[in-house]
Scaffold this active site. Structure first.
Site, PDB file in Angstrom:
ATOM      1  N   ASP A   1       8.612  -6.351   0.230  1.00 39.32           N
ATOM      2  CA  ASP A   1       8.548  -4.932   0.616  1.00 39.32           C
ATOM      3  C   ASP A   1       9.676  -4.344   1.483  1.00 39.32           C
ATOM      4  OD1 ASP A   1       5.796  -4.136   2.936  1.00 39.32           O
ATOM      5  OD2 ASP A   1       7.745  -4.919   3.385  1.00 39.32           O
TER       6      ASP A   1
ATOM      7  N   CYS B   1     -10.840   9.169  -2.271  1.00 41.67           N
ATOM      8  CA  CYS B   1      -9.838   8.800  -1.252  1.00 41.67           C
ATOM      9  C   CYS B   1      -9.285  10.040  -0.556  1.00 41.67           C
ATOM     10  CB  CYS B   1      -8.721   7.952  -1.875  1.00 41.67           C
ATOM     11  SG  CYS B   1      -7.894   8.732  -3.266  1.00 41.67           S
TER      12      CYS B   1
ATOM     13  N   CYS C   1     -10.065  10.631   3.545  1.00 46.99           N
ATOM     14  CA  CYS C   1      -8.956  10.379   4.473  1.00 46.99           C
ATOM     15  C   CYS C   1      -9.149  11.292   5.686  1.00 46.99           C
ATOM     16  CB  CYS C   1      -7.603  10.657   3.801  1.00 46.99           C
ATOM     17  SG  CYS C   1      -6.246  10.472   4.997  1.00 46.99           S
TER      18      CYS C   1
ATOM     19  N   CYS D   1      -0.617   9.882   7.819  1.00 46.14           N
ATOM     20  CA  CYS D   1      -1.345   8.660   7.447  1.00 46.14           C
ATOM     21  C   CYS D   1      -1.550   7.767   8.681  1.00 46.14           C
ATOM     22  CB  CYS D   1      -0.549   7.918   6.372  1.00 46.14           C
ATOM     23  SG  CYS D   1      -1.272   6.359   5.873  1.00 46.14           S
TER      24      CYS D   1
ATOM     25  N   CYS E   1      -4.802   1.149   8.354  1.00 47.31           N
ATOM     26  CA  CYS E   1      -6.039   1.834   7.964  1.00 47.31           C
ATOM     27  C   CYS E   1      -6.337   1.470   6.518  1.00 47.31           C
ATOM     28  CB  CYS E   1      -5.849   3.346   8.092  1.00 47.31           C
ATOM     29  SG  CYS E   1      -7.265   4.304   7.511  1.00 47.31           S
TER      30      CYS E   1
ATOM     31  N   CYS F   1      -8.740   4.668   2.516  1.00 46.88           N
ATOM     32  CA  CYS F   1      -8.544   5.147   1.143  1.00 46.88           C
ATOM     33  C   CYS F   1      -8.770   4.037   0.114  1.00 46.88           C
ATOM     34  CB  CYS F   1      -7.176   5.822   0.965  1.00 46.88           C
ATOM     35  SG  CYS F   1      -5.773   4.722   1.177  1.00 46.88           S
TER      36      CYS F   1
HETATM   37  C1  B12 Z   1       6.747   3.252   3.000  1.00 47.76           C
HETATM   38  C2  B12 Z   1       5.481   2.479   2.756  1.00 47.76           C
HETATM   39  C3  B12 Z   1       4.324   2.922   3.392  1.00 47.76           C
HETATM   40  C4  B12 Z   1       4.236   4.237   4.109  1.00 47.76           C
HETATM   41  C5  B12 Z   1       4.152   5.370   3.064  1.00 47.76           C
HETATM   42  C6  B12 Z   1       3.030   5.137   2.033  1.00 47.76           C
HETATM   43  C7  B12 Z   1       3.338   5.608   0.638  1.00 47.76           C
HETATM   44  N1  B12 Z   1       2.295   5.775  -0.136  1.00 47.76           N
HETATM   45  O1  B12 Z   1       4.478   5.800   0.265  1.00 47.76           O
HETATM   46  C8  B12 Z   1       2.976   4.037   5.007  1.00 47.76           C
HETATM   47  C9  B12 Z   1       3.409   3.513   6.365  1.00 47.76           C
HETATM   48  C10 B12 Z   1       2.123   5.277   5.224  1.00 47.76           C
HETATM   49  C11 B12 Z   1       2.256   2.937   4.231  1.00 47.76           C
HETATM   50  C12 B12 Z   1       0.909   2.711   4.323  1.00 47.76           C
HETATM   51  C13 B12 Z   1       0.242   1.701   3.647  1.00 47.76           C
HETATM   52  N2  B12 Z   1       0.806   0.717   2.941  1.00 47.76           N
HETATM   53 CO1  B12 Z   1       2.701   0.675   2.466  1.00 47.76          CO
HETATM   54  N3  B12 Z   1       4.465   0.570   1.809  1.00 47.76           N
HETATM   55  C14 B12 Z   1       5.489   1.331   1.929  1.00 47.76           C
HETATM   56  C15 B12 Z   1       6.684   0.789   1.124  1.00 47.76           C
HETATM   57  C16 B12 Z   1       7.618   0.058   2.094  1.00 47.76           C
HETATM   58  C17 B12 Z   1       7.437   1.826   0.299  1.00 47.76           C
HETATM   59  C18 B12 Z   1       6.540   2.760  -0.537  1.00 47.76           C
HETATM   60  C19 B12 Z   1       7.334   3.896  -1.120  1.00 47.76           C
HETATM   61  O2  B12 Z   1       8.303   3.698  -1.823  1.00 47.76           O
HETATM   62  N4  B12 Z   1       6.945   5.135  -0.778  1.00 47.76           N
HETATM   63  C20 B12 Z   1       7.646   6.302  -1.244  1.00 47.76           C
HETATM   64  C21 B12 Z   1       6.781   7.129  -2.194  1.00 47.76           C
HETATM   65  C22 B12 Z   1       7.624   8.183  -2.938  1.00 47.76           C
HETATM   66  O3  B12 Z   1       6.331   6.299  -3.131  1.00 47.76           O
HETATM   67  P1  B12 Z   1       4.843   5.969  -3.543  1.00 47.76           P
HETATM   68  O4  B12 Z   1       3.735   6.518  -2.759  1.00 47.76           O
HETATM   69  O5  B12 Z   1       4.891   4.508  -3.701  1.00 47.76           O
HETATM   70  O6  B12 Z   1       4.846   6.826  -4.858  1.00 47.76           O
HETATM   71  C23 B12 Z   1       5.027   6.245  -6.105  1.00 47.76           C
HETATM   72  C24 B12 Z   1       3.918   6.683  -6.994  1.00 47.76           C
HETATM   73  O7  B12 Z   1       3.629   8.010  -6.758  1.00 47.76           O
HETATM   74  C25 B12 Z   1       4.546   6.470  -8.337  1.00 47.76           C
HETATM   75  N5  B12 Z   1       4.199   7.366  -9.377  1.00 47.76           N
HETATM   76  C26 B12 Z   1       5.119   7.750 -10.221  1.00 47.76           C
HETATM   77  N6  B12 Z   1       4.590   8.570 -11.116  1.00 47.76           N
HETATM   78  C27 B12 Z   1       3.306   8.728 -10.844  1.00 47.76           C
HETATM   79  C28 B12 Z   1       2.336   9.495 -11.466  1.00 47.76           C
HETATM   80  C29 B12 Z   1       1.058   9.511 -10.973  1.00 47.76           C
HETATM   81  C30 B12 Z   1       0.005  10.316 -11.664  1.00 47.76           C
HETATM   82  C31 B12 Z   1       0.751   8.751  -9.845  1.00 47.76           C
HETATM   83  C32 B12 Z   1      -0.641   8.758  -9.312  1.00 47.76           C
HETATM   84  C33 B12 Z   1       1.747   7.978  -9.203  1.00 47.76           C
HETATM   85  C34 B12 Z   1       3.038   7.964  -9.734  1.00 47.76           C
HETATM   86  O8  B12 Z   1       5.965   6.603  -8.146  1.00 47.76           O
HETATM   87  C35 B12 Z   1       6.264   6.779  -6.794  1.00 47.76           C
HETATM   88  C36 B12 Z   1       7.540   6.031  -6.533  1.00 47.76           C
HETATM   89  O9  B12 Z   1       7.401   4.671  -6.934  1.00 47.76           O
HETATM   90  C37 B12 Z   1       5.931  -0.202   0.155  1.00 47.76           C
HETATM   91  C38 B12 Z   1       6.730  -1.446  -0.235  1.00 47.76           C
HETATM   92  C39 B12 Z   1       7.788  -1.118  -1.286  1.00 47.76           C
HETATM   93  N7  B12 Z   1       9.001  -1.550  -1.033  1.00 47.76           N
HETATM   94  O10 B12 Z   1       7.517  -0.501  -2.279  1.00 47.76           O
HETATM   95  C40 B12 Z   1       4.656  -0.576   0.945  1.00 47.76           C
HETATM   96  C41 B12 Z   1       3.351  -0.744   0.166  1.00 47.76           C
HETATM   97  C42 B12 Z   1       3.228   0.411  -0.781  1.00 47.76           C
HETATM   98  N8  B12 Z   1       2.314  -0.613   1.184  1.00 47.76           N
HETATM   99  C43 B12 Z   1       1.280  -1.352   0.981  1.00 47.76           C
HETATM  100  C44 B12 Z   1       0.093  -1.328   1.784  1.00 47.76           C
HETATM  101  C45 B12 Z   1      -0.871  -2.483   1.626  1.00 47.76           C
HETATM  102  C46 B12 Z   1      -0.138  -0.258   2.650  1.00 47.76           C
HETATM  103  C47 B12 Z   1      -1.440   0.059   3.420  1.00 47.76           C
HETATM  104  C48 B12 Z   1      -2.738  -0.254   2.659  1.00 47.76           C
HETATM  105  C49 B12 Z   1      -1.421  -0.696   4.777  1.00 47.76           C
HETATM  106  C50 B12 Z   1      -2.634  -0.459   5.673  1.00 47.76           C
HETATM  107  N9  B12 Z   1      -3.778  -1.072   5.427  1.00 47.76           N
HETATM  108  O11 B12 Z   1      -2.527   0.253   6.653  1.00 47.76           O
HETATM  109  C51 B12 Z   1      -1.261   1.588   3.665  1.00 47.76           C
HETATM  110  C52 B12 Z   1      -1.834   2.425   2.500  1.00 47.76           C
HETATM  111  C53 B12 Z   1      -1.610   3.902   2.651  1.00 47.76           C
HETATM  112  C54 B12 Z   1      -1.395   4.581   1.293  1.00 47.76           C
HETATM  113  N10 B12 Z   1      -2.439   5.137   0.702  1.00 47.76           N
HETATM  114  O12 B12 Z   1      -0.261   4.584   0.795  1.00 47.76           O
HETATM  115  C55 B12 Z   1       1.438  -2.216  -0.258  1.00 47.76           C
HETATM  116  C56 B12 Z   1       0.605  -1.618  -1.402  1.00 47.76           C
HETATM  117  C57 B12 Z   1      -0.032  -2.640  -2.347  1.00 47.76           C
HETATM  118  C58 B12 Z   1      -0.794  -1.926  -3.435  1.00 47.76           C
HETATM  119  N11 B12 Z   1      -1.925  -2.474  -3.843  1.00 47.76           N
HETATM  120  O13 B12 Z   1      -0.403  -0.908  -3.920  1.00 47.76           O
HETATM  121  C59 B12 Z   1       3.015  -2.133  -0.486  1.00 47.76           C
HETATM  122  C60 B12 Z   1       3.448  -2.195  -1.938  1.00 47.76           C
HETATM  123  C61 B12 Z   1       3.620  -3.292   0.335  1.00 47.76           C
HETATM  124  C62 B12 Z   1       3.493  -4.659  -0.323  1.00 47.76           C
HETATM  125  N12 B12 Z   1       4.534  -5.453  -0.262  1.00 47.76           N
HETATM  126  O14 B12 Z   1       2.509  -5.033  -0.907  1.00 47.76           O
HETATM  127  N13 B12 Z   1       3.120   2.261   3.427  1.00 47.76           N
END
Ligand code: B12
Length: 327
Positions: free
Chosen positions: A137, A200, A204, A220, A247, A250
């Protein structure tokens, strides 16, 4: 480049031998809709103070910028689920499930190294150091998007990767390789499969899920308690509800997580780390790095540093001490 030295089936056997619960394989092609989402997310400032998310977004989007000649992505996952216990009282803060045991980075690191060692031993012709690059990650990589493409599950409204086997209670890591491997097929028809469910979003406490699959980190609780370095604003502090590190709300309310299975990995159990509850007063009383490391060394709780953990603990205690409406 060493073509056809290993098959996808063999890679999956190595992953399973190294104690990974799931392994999916995909191509390193840029995923345009994920790239678009990341750019939009950054443009809106939804990353808050996580400046590392702003660095080199193009590298995060395109794996070939990390490993020249990359041909395949091996996605790995471990189930960390464990049921919650009843809280011993408001003077204790709850730790999110993924962080109760040993630091998951360390767990993934040692398993990945073991996996690659086994590959190297069995395939001396392969230059594993050159042809494989791995991270957990912290690397610039869109883990959930590639895991979805590797057929491991689909991204839900809470933005988590939801798997058939373990729901969303898995952590991810990846190995980029120059080897050509047969890719898995994405789970058909599952993209956006949460349909009209909004559990979710509705549960939240801070309204951080602002659209399907989009989390505003600024709100968050996971971000506020782990990543944010400055003060947590008053309105948000009130909503921590005893959450001192991370947390899971969700995920807890997600109907797909009915299929949760307790982890088989001892490293993720409370006995291997800080456990589920922290004594908030004790956290506030910690005055130096030594005390802090005595509690947190080897766990994910080192991340917010002493100042961050103490800030959250005292915010929860201060809120508990405030007179409540109607009392
Ligand atoms: C930054 C980050 C956070 C941030 C931002 C969260 C977020 N959602 O982005 C914060 C600190 C809030 C966070 C929290 C958590 N995180 Co975090 N986080 C990351 C990190 C480092 C990057 C994620 C990222 O790129 N975010 C940027 C946004 C733009 O991306 P995204 O939300 O992932 O959006 C994607 C989707 O929307 C997707 N997408 C594309 N098209 C479509 C279309 C549709 C319809 C949908 C629904 C989605 C979708 O594309 C986007 C880009 O990839 C990753 C590790 C990694 N290198 O990927 C771990 C990661 C996502 N986290 C993880 C975890 C476990 C958590 C927590 C549960 C921790 C906790 N218990 O407190 C929480 C969950 C909160 C939540 N609901 O997201 C795990 C998730 C595992 C899984 N089963 O998915 C990861 C993958 C880490 C790991 N090595 O396992 N996290």
């Amino acid at each position: 480049m060493s073509a056809n030295l290993l098959t996808s089936k063999e890679i999956k056997r190595y992953a399973s031998d190294a104690q990974f619960d799931l392994c999916g394989i995909t191509t390193p092609k840029v995923i345009p809709h994920a790239a678009q989402r990341l750019r939009k997310w950054l443009k809106k400032g939804l990353q808050g103070e996580m400046s590392y998310m702003e660095k080199e977004p193009e590298r995060r989007i395109d794996p070939s910028k990390t490993l020249a000649g990359v041909r395949s992505i091996i996605m790995l996952a471990i189930n960390y689920y464990q049921p919650d216990q009843a809280s011993p009282g408001p003077e204790y803060g709850r730790v999110a499930r993924y962080a109760r045991g040993r630091d998951y980075h360390k767990v993934f690191e040692s398993r990945t190294k073991n996996m690659l060692k086994a590959i190297q031993n069995d395939h001396p012709d392969l230059n594993v150091r050159q042809e494989f690059r791995w991270f957990v990650d912290y690397g610039p990589f869109l883990e959930k998007a590639y895991a979805e493409k590797a057929g491991m599950g689909y991204i839900g409204t809470n933005s988590m990767l939801i798997t058939e086997e373990f729901g969303s209670w898995i952590l991810l890591s990846e190995i980029l390789t120059t080897l050509e491997l047969a890719p898995d097929v994405p789970v058909p028809g599952r993209h956006g499969a949460c349909g009209s469910c909004r559990r979710c979003v509705d549960h939240c406490p801070t309204g951080a899920i602002i659209a399907p699959g989009v989390v505003d980190a600024n709100k968050c609780i996971s971000y506020l308690t782990i990543e944010k370095r400055t003060e947590i604003e008053r309105e948000l502090r009130k909503k921590l509800n005893g959450k001192v590190f991370g947390c899971d709300i969700c995920q807890e309310v997600c109907p797909h997580n009915q299929r949760a299975q307790p982890t088989r990995h001892i490293e993720f159990t409370p006995a291997s780390g800080v456990g589920e509850f922290l004594d908030l007063k004790k956290v506030c009383e910690m005055s130096d790095r030594e005390d802090f490391l005595e509690l947190t060394a080897g766990t994910a709780l080192t991340r917010p540093k002493l100042a961050g953990l103490r800030r959250t603990a005292s915010a929860i205690l201060a809120h508990n001490a405030e007179p409540k409406n109607g009392s």
